[in-house]
Design an enzyme around this catalytic site. Structure first.
Site, mmCIF file in Angstrom:
data_model
loop_
_atom_site.group_PDB
_atom_site.id
_atom_site.type_symbol
_atom_site.label_atom_id
_atom_site.label_comp_id
_atom_site.label_asym_id
_atom_site.label_seq_id
_atom_site.Cartn_x
_atom_site.Cartn_y
_atom_site.Cartn_z
ATOM 1 N N SER A 62 -15.644 -97.779 24.244
ATOM 2 C CA SER A 62 -14.333 -97.357 24.972
ATOM 3 C C SER A 62 -13.651 -98.705 25.309
ATOM 4 C CB SER A 62 -14.891 -96.566 26.369
ATOM 5 O OG SER A 62 -15.610 -97.508 27.053
ATOM 6 N N LYS B 179 -14.527 -101.149 32.413
ATOM 7 C CA LYS B 179 -13.248 -101.030 32.157
ATOM 8 C C LYS B 179 -12.488 -101.773 32.418
ATOM 9 C CE LYS B 179 -14.466 -96.490 31.032
ATOM 10 N NZ LYS B 179 -14.348 -96.158 29.618
#
EC number: 3.4.21.89
Length: 214
Positions: free
Chosen positions: A42, A97
């Protein structure tokens, strides 16, 4: 008598040294720095599957373990920083993230382009793998918002924008759930190769070792 005493003294010294070492390791891991590894794509291309990194846990303040309450504040997360945090929908899982929005920011995504407070942001780390643009409330990947980031929350996204499960899908991250800021890679290899094999050894990505995380 003296020989037994010396043996006992030596054993005690080793025992105390081991206890101190373990205690220091726990303190460092809890309050200062902790190691994590990347299991998914990701954050590609910034972080690859099999990267091992260190996270600065003190940069956002000294926190009480488990509660997340800040004892000694240092500073808040800033836009563009890569953070590790407890996943809001399952706090037993750690996510990594990039911070896109901080408290008070208005976030909107239009045809894959990110806007903060009405302005398109410089987004050099974003990787777009699909030219297809999704639309509709059931498809927040490419068109989303606008939403206002609440107090004590941040809005995060993965660099691999078309393949990241992030704030577009499940909302904001509470700052008390932030474990720290990722700052350096200390190891990287292909985890799909058998662990004790020549293939695993030859898969070591020497060029990524000791790279700072931007």
């Amino acid at each position: 008598m003296s020989i037994k005493a010396n043996k006992k003294s030596t054993f005690r010294e080793y025992f105390e040294a081991i206890c101190i070492a373990v205690l220091l390791a726990l303190v460092i891991r809890t309050f200062i720095v902790q190691a994590f590894k990347i299991p998914s794509g990701s954050m590609l291309p910034t972080l690859q599957i099999g990267d091992h990194l260190l996270v600065n846990k003190f940069i956002y303040g000294l926190r009480i373990p488990f509660s997340g309450k800040v004892l000694i504040p240092v500073r808040d997360p800033e836009r563009g920083e890569v953070i590790v945090f407890k996943f809001p929908r399952d706090r037993s899982v750690d996510y990594i993230k990039r911070v896109i929005g901080t408290p008070g920011d208005t976030i909107e995504i239009k045809n894959k382009k990110v806007f903060v407070n009405g302005q398109a942001i410089d987004d050099p780390h974003a990787f777009i793998s699909s030219a297809t643009v999704l639309s509709g409330r059931d498809n927040p990947r490419d068109n989303f918002g606008p939403v206002l980031v609440p107090e004590d929350r941040v809005f995060v996204m993965g660099d691999n924008r078309d393949n990241s499960y992030d704030s577009r899908f499940w909302g904001f991250v509470d700052q008390k759930d932030i474990l720290g800021k990722a700052f350096i890679l200390y190891w990287s290899w292909d985890i799909d190769k058998p662990l004790f094999s020549l293939d695993r050894f030859t898969s070591i990505r020497w060029g990524r070792l000791a790279n700072l995380i931007d």
